[in-house]
Design a protein around this motif. Structure first.
Motif, short mmCIF file in Angstrom:
data_model
loop_
_atom_site.label_atom_id
_atom_site.label_comp_id
_atom_site.label_asym_id
_atom_site.label_seq_id
_atom_site.Cartn_x
_atom_site.Cartn_y
_atom_site.Cartn_z
N LYS A 1 17.19 4.17 -5.28
CA LYS A 1 15.78 4.20 -5.59
C LYS A 1 15.13 2.72 -5.58
CE LYS A 1 16.83 6.82 -9.35
NZ LYS A 1 18.13 7.03 -9.13
N GLN A 2 16.01 1.78 -6.13
CA GLN A 2 15.43 0.20 -6.47
C GLN A 2 15.30 -0.12 -5.08
OE1 GLN A 2 15.07 -0.61 -9.95
NE2 GLN A 2 13.52 -1.69 -8.68
N MET A 3 15.99 0.08 -4.18
CA MET A 3 15.70 -0.48 -2.77
C MET A 3 14.46 0.11 -2.21
SD MET A 3 18.16 -0.36 0.92
CE MET A 3 19.45 -0.84 -0.10
N GLY A 4 14.12 1.47 -2.45
CA GLY A 4 12.91 2.17 -2.06
C GLY A 4 11.73 1.50 -2.78
N ILE A 5 11.70 1.18 -4.27
CA ILE A 5 10.89 0.32 -4.95
C ILE A 5 10.60 -0.97 -4.34
CG2 ILE A 5 10.47 -0.58 -7.19
CD1 ILE A 5 12.08 1.75 -8.35
N THR A 6 11.53 -1.73 -4.04
CA THR A 6 11.39 -3.17 -3.42
C THR A 6 10.66 -2.94 -2.03
OG1 THR A 6 13.28 -3.74 -4.44
CG2 THR A 6 12.61 -5.08 -2.57
N LEU A 7 10.98 -2.13 -1.19
CA LEU A 7 10.20 -2.02 0.05
C LEU A 7 9.03 -1.50 -0.04
CD1 LEU A 7 13.17 -0.31 2.28
CD2 LEU A 7 11.70 -2.40 2.97
N ALA A 8 8.71 -0.68 -0.77
CA ALA A 8 7.32 -0.07 -1.03
C ALA A 8 6.41 -1.23 -1.62
CB ALA A 8 7.39 1.20 -1.98
N ASN A 9 6.93 -2.07 -2.57
CA ASN A 9 6.01 -3.20 -3.26
C ASN A 9 5.65 -4.14 -1.97
OD1 ASN A 9 5.83 -2.45 -5.86
ND2 ASN A 9 7.67 -3.29 -6.38
N LEU A 10 6.71 -4.24 -1.15
CA LEU A 10 6.35 -5.43 0.16
C LEU A 10 5.55 -4.73 1.02
CD1 LEU A 10 10.03 -6.88 0.31
CD2 LEU A 10 8.11 -7.92 -0.72
N LEU A 11 5.72 -3.70 1.49
CA LEU A 11 4.95 -3.02 2.49
C LEU A 11 3.54 -2.79 1.81
CD1 LEU A 11 7.56 -0.33 3.62
CD2 LEU A 11 6.59 -2.13 5.27
N ALA A 12 3.31 -2.53 0.78
CA ALA A 12 2.13 -2.28 0.10
C ALA A 12 1.10 -4.00 0.13
CB ALA A 12 1.98 -1.87 -1.12
N ARG A 13 1.92 -4.80 0.45
CA ARG A 13 1.48 -6.21 0.29
C ARG A 13 1.80 -6.92 1.66
NH1 ARG A 13 3.23 -4.34 -4.35
NH2 ARG A 13 1.80 -4.49 -6.24
N PRO A 14 1.26 -6.78 2.90
CA PRO A 14 1.48 -7.01 3.92
C PRO A 14 1.76 -8.75 4.08
CG PRO A 14 0.12 -5.43 4.41
CD PRO A 14 0.12 -5.83 2.81
N GLU A 15 0.94 -9.30 3.10
CA GLU A 15 0.88 -10.89 3.31
C GLU A 15 2.01 -11.24 2.44
OE1 GLU A 15 -0.77 -9.67 -0.67
OE2 GLU A 15 -0.95 -9.08 1.35
N VAL A 16 2.65 -10.73 1.66
CA VAL A 16 3.90 -10.90 0.80
C VAL A 16 4.93 -10.51 1.77
CG1 VAL A 16 5.40 -10.52 -1.12
CG2 VAL A 16 2.80 -10.64 -1.49
N LEU A 17 5.21 -9.64 2.50
CA LEU A 17 6.06 -9.03 3.31
C LEU A 17 6.36 -10.16 4.36
CD1 LEU A 17 8.14 -7.05 4.20
CD2 LEU A 17 6.32 -6.14 5.50
N ALA A 18 5.11 -10.71 5.06
CA ALA A 18 5.11 -11.69 6.03
C ALA A 18 5.74 -13.16 5.55
CB ALA A 18 3.79 -12.03 6.63
N ARG A 19 5.33 -13.47 4.46
CA ARG A 19 6.11 -14.59 3.63
C ARG A 19 7.70 -14.34 3.44
NH1 ARG A 19 3.51 -15.96 -1.75
NH2 ARG A 19 5.10 -17.64 -1.54
N VAL A 20 7.88 -13.23 3.12
CA VAL A 20 9.56 -13.13 2.87
C VAL A 20 10.15 -12.79 4.35
CG1 VAL A 20 11.23 -11.25 2.11
CG2 VAL A 20 9.19 -11.69 0.82
N ARG A 21 9.59 -12.44 5.43
CA ARG A 21 10.11 -12.24 6.65
C ARG A 21 10.38 -13.69 7.30
NH1 ARG A 21 10.15 -8.71 11.09
NH2 ARG A 21 8.51 -7.35 10.09
N GLU A 22 9.41 -14.69 6.93
CA GLU A 22 9.45 -16.04 7.55
C GLU A 22 10.37 -16.85 6.53
OE1 GLU A 22 8.25 -17.25 10.20
OE2 GLU A 22 7.59 -15.37 10.72
#
Length: 412
Positions: A258-279
């Motif tokens: 559940k916590q992994m899903g929460i983390t993914l949902a938070n990042l996917l809902a914020r594409p700019e944050v997800l992009a920063r984490v990817r880089e």
């Protein structure tokens, strides 16, 4: 290992919070409780009543410390109140009765022990769950499960990550550490509420490890020795090992997904944050910690009051249950600025996502390792990972177990 044998529909039935397997903890609760909890926290640090009733949940929901109808119930909402309770385990005990560790059953596991008894039993397995041991878990079980799960959908261009990914990793990790093959992992998860059925599956494994230990968790328990109160050393009985195993199965397969899903949902809902984490993968660690603070999957734990006490302006009678709303405490503005914002750049401060005090979650470092390995592997192997714009976006649901609905994604 081959994870293709995991039945997707069966995973969904077992792990969807809205399913019959999870509704008893309030899995059908779909409102946002945080505004209610904020108002309650602002009104007073402690209120009389159970958390689900104070929140307005219409039915009954079960979790630690519930239902206990013959006891008075109170709920704490502020960070300071929870901190005080966690620091005083003599007044706020983890169980309302004595624990017999030789009798197999989750109710006799160390999560309900206190004092010296808890320290002795926790000390047996603590070395297997320290941060330095995370690599042992990664190499033996986590990394292979993560990569094989991604293999199942990497060529499809789309996936539903809550079922296709998050739900399977922890259950494969913990059952793998017990020596249970992947094709039997869901069978064990399906009977998790039936301790006798779980123990029946563990009996031959424990017997085999007594004969020939391996590099797994059951072998560690079989070989562990402990001193009793008289200073006499002895190995754990089968009953003690079963109690340990039941606790680790419940915790290991029931929260991290559940916590992994929460983390993914938070990042996917914020594409700019997800992009920063990817880089910059160094940002993944604070992103996980912020997700743990912002929406912890277990929003409440409970303690039993051992004496009459005045606690943050409320009289708590001996024998009462004090429910600790860690989710509310984790958004207390007395500790965090703008606590309702998801901000991976905020100054790091310890939260109560994994509880606190002597009973702070034993497996928290393994859980963090699973989430880091899972999210990082998705970013490595799925280019342009994004939410499916034509599907319903993930929603946070659940009363005593918080998680997200489906996480439909596109990639490539």
């Amino acid at each position: 290992m081959t994870t293709a044998i995991l039945d997707r529909e069966r995973i969904k039935a077992l792990f969807d919070l809205r399913s019959a397997a999870n509704v008893w903890t309030g899995g059908d609760f779909e409102a946002d409780p945080y505004p209610i909890w904020a108002k309650l926290r602002e009104d007073a640090p402690v209120h009389e009543g159970t958390l689900h009733k104070l929140t307005g949940y219409p039915g009954e929901a079960m979790f630690q410390g519930l239902p206990e109808p013959d006891r008075a119930h109170f709920t704490a909402f502020s960070y300071a109140a929870l901190d005080a309770a966690y620091r005083d385990p003599e007044t706020f005990a983890s169980s309302g009765s004595a624990i017999d560790p030789t009798t197999a059953g989750l109710e006799n596991s160390m999560i309900y022990m206190g004092g010296t008894q808890h320290r002795r039993y926790r000390g047996l397995v603590q070395p297997s769950f320290v941060p330095a041991k995370a690599q042992w878990w990664l190499i033996n079980w986590i990394q292979e499960a993560v990569q094989e799960l991604i293999n199942n959908f990497v060529n499809d261009g789309r996936a539903e990550l809550n079922v296709d990914f998050c739900a399977a990793i922890p259950v494969l990790t913990i059952t793998g550490s017990f020596g249970i093959p992947p094709e039997e992992a869901l069978d064990l998860r399906a009977v998790l509420q039936d301790s006798a059925a779980v123990i029946q599956r563990l009996v031959p494994i424990v017997a085999a490890r007594r004969e020939e230990p391996k590099d797994d968790l059951i072998s560690i328990l079989v070989q562990a020795t402990m001193q009793d109160e008289d200073g006499v050393s002895h190995q754990l009985s089968d009953g003690e090992i079963y109690a340990f195993a039941l606790l680790l199965l419940h915790a290991g397969s029931g929260t991290t997904w559940k916590q992994m899903g929460i983390t993914l949902a938070n990042l996917l809902a914020r594409p700019e944050v997800l992009a920063r984490v990817r880089e910059d993968r160094a940002l993944l660690r604070p992103a996980i910690e912020e997700s743990l603070r912002w929406v912890p999957t277990d929003p409440m734990f409970s303690r039993y009051v051992t004496k009459d006490v005045e606690f943050f302006g409320t009289e708590l009678p001996k024998g009462a249950v004090l429910h600790l709303n860690v989710a509310s405490a984790n958004r207390d503005p007395a500790r965090w600025d703008n606590p309702d914002e998801f901000d991976i750049t905020r100054q790091a401060r310890a939260s109560f996502a994994f509880g606190g005090g002597p009973h702070i979650c034993l497996g928290m470092h393994v859980a963090r390792a699973e989430i880091r390995a899972g999210v990082s592997a998705l970013l490595d192997r799925l280019p342009n990972l994004r939410l499916d714009p034509d599907a319903e976006a993930p929603r946070f649901i659940g009363m005593y177990e918080r998680g997200v609905t489906e996480i439909p994604v596109l990639f490539g």
